[in-house]
Design an enzyme around this catalytic site. Structure first.
Site, PDB file in Angstrom:
ATOM      1  N   CYS A  11       5.294  -2.886   0.044  1.00  0.00           N
ATOM      2  CA  CYS A  11       6.556  -2.246   0.405  1.00  0.00           C
ATOM      3  C   CYS A  11       6.360  -1.475   1.712  1.00  0.00           C
ATOM      4  CB  CYS A  11       7.024  -1.342  -0.731  1.00  0.00           C
ATOM      5  SG  CYS A  11       8.380  -0.262  -0.276  1.00  0.00           S
ATOM      6  N   CYS A  47       7.802   1.949   1.818  1.00  0.00           N
ATOM      7  CA  CYS A  47       7.006   2.945   1.079  1.00  0.00           C
ATOM      8  C   CYS A  47       5.822   3.415   1.921  1.00  0.00           C
ATOM      9  CB  CYS A  47       6.453   2.340  -0.215  1.00  0.00           C
ATOM     10  SG  CYS A  47       7.693   1.598  -1.270  1.00  0.00           S
TER      11      CYS A  47
END
Lengths: 105, 309
Positions: free
Chosen positions: A30, A33
């Protein structure tokens, strides 16, 4: 940030009554993230002693994430006295995270 | 840190990074602002096969990480800050972020675009609970589950094919009578046993308890409605430019795409726009990179004409 998982979640989050707990759901895949992570670590320093910071690697613990109703990254949940009080997901910015913390201090 | 930068670039997708490379090589003092992840939308795409030269293992995260490295090597500085407002009116431009105020001789707007929310019932309620706009972020959660992808364009098929590595089945739904994706992606989808394609059909509603459980499909021809059990809904149907901050400051069309000339100049002197945020007909990594290069070179020229020492 404490590494959280199905084994220690109860103790570290559910049984934490002295301060709110911010839980960061992330994974290496991700990109959003990964971009947020250094800033979240800065926030951790800023709120030291006031908020506990933990993270769950969704790639390692997918089923556990499901059980917490998390199916998207990045997701940040805030727990107070063991109960989830707020959550932000997808369009997450560091400002939104801090806002959520301040609302629940 | 200089008090006055040569070039302030807003957005670090392929357009902004390419502008950073060219500005850096022109020895312009350059900052690149990005509120999300460096690399923009391209960094969230696994298969980036159509960018020239991206032959071996062409993933979006890898290629955009190299673009970043390249821009930094030539001196552009990345700022992971959120731009809150801009003042483009004077000769000296101002960019105000969540961390400070920066002044520059030129500004390159490269904020990109994002996938639109459809606004159908259940979409907002289940965002993060089965509704997603990022396959690379969320594919893991849908391992062995059934998902639907809304949108039969390049993004829909590209991301749908990526999801087949994880999911039990991937149904791609397109509202128009035919898919719009490039032929090679259509061939791959047709040959993938996990992919099912439904055209001329809209997703009308997303339903579930705590998490997504099903969607209601509507056939656009007959009006017939059917239920389809799925645990995931990925939305890749249409884009909108991320230009809200610049409304009223530079000329745009009705949808919010910025008007530029062939030098990427907006109607405001010293302000340029590049990439998906501008009016153009092909929004791809390769055209974004081309825009960025042109904007940076035009910015360099503007500085030499207007800021003679």
């Amino acid at each position: 940030m404490i590494e959280l998982n199905a084994q220690n979640f109860e103790q570290e989050v559910k049984n934490e009554t002295s301060m709110p707990v911010l839980v960061d759901f992330w994974s290496e895949k991700c990109e959003k993230c990964m971009a947020l992570m250094p800033e979240v670590e800065e926030l951790e320093k800023k709120y030291e002693g006031k908020v506990k910071f933990g993270k769950i690697d969704a790639q390692k613990d997918r089923r556990f994430c499901w059980s917490l109703k998390v199916m998207s990254l990045p997701t940040f949940q805030l727990y107070k006295n063991g109960e989830k009080v707020e959550e932000i997901t997808q369009d997450v910015t560091i400002d939104k995270i801090e806002e959520m913390i301040n609302k629940n201090l | 840190m200089p008090d006055l930068y040569d070039c302030l670039i807003i957005g670090a997708g392929p357009a902004g990074l390419s502008a950073g490379i060219y500005a850096g090589r022109a020895r312009l003092n350059t900052l690149v602002f990005e509120k999300k992840q460096i690399g923009g939308q391209a960094s969230l795409t696994w298969g980036l096969e159509n960018y020239p030269g991206s032959v071996e293992d062409p993933t979006g995260p890898k290629i955009t990480a190299r673009m970043r490295e390249q821009a930094e090597a030539f001196g552009a500085i990345m700022k992971h800050e959120e731009v809150k407002s801009v003042d483009l009116s004077g000769k000296i431009k101002k960019v105000i972020t969540n961390k400070g105020t920066y002044e520059g001789k030129t500004v390159i707007l490269a904020p990109g675009a994002s996938h639109i929310r459809l606004g159908i019932p259940g979409e907002e309620e289940f965002t993060g609970k089965g509704v997603s706009y990022c396959a690379t972020c969320d594919a893991d959660f849908f391992t062995d589950l059934d998902v639907i992808v809304i949108g039969g364009g390049d993004s829909g098929l590209q991301e749908g094919l990526y999801l087949t590595k994880y999911c039990n089945s991937v149904t791609i739904v397109e509202m128009l009578p035919e898919l719009r994706a490039s032929k090679i992606l259509q061939e791959r989808a047709a040959n993938n046993p996990k992919v099912k394609i439904i055209t001329h059909t809209a997703v009308e509603k997303i339903e579930g308890q705590d998490l997504v459980e099903k969607v209601i499909l509507k056939n656009m021809e007959t009006g017939e409605r059917t239920e389809m059990p799925v645990q995931g809904v990925f939305v890749f149907a249409g884009m909108k430019p991320d230009t809200d901050l610049f409304k009223g400051l530079v000329d745009m069309d009705q949808k919010g795409y910025i008007k530029v000339d062939e030098y990427m100049r907006t109607n405001v002197p010293g302000v340029f726009a590049a990439g998906d945020c501008r009016i153009k007909w092909l929004r791809q990594v390769v055209t974004a990179a081309a825009d960025g290069a042109q904007a940076a070179v035009a910015a360099e020229q503007y500085i030499s004409e207007n800021f003679a020492e």
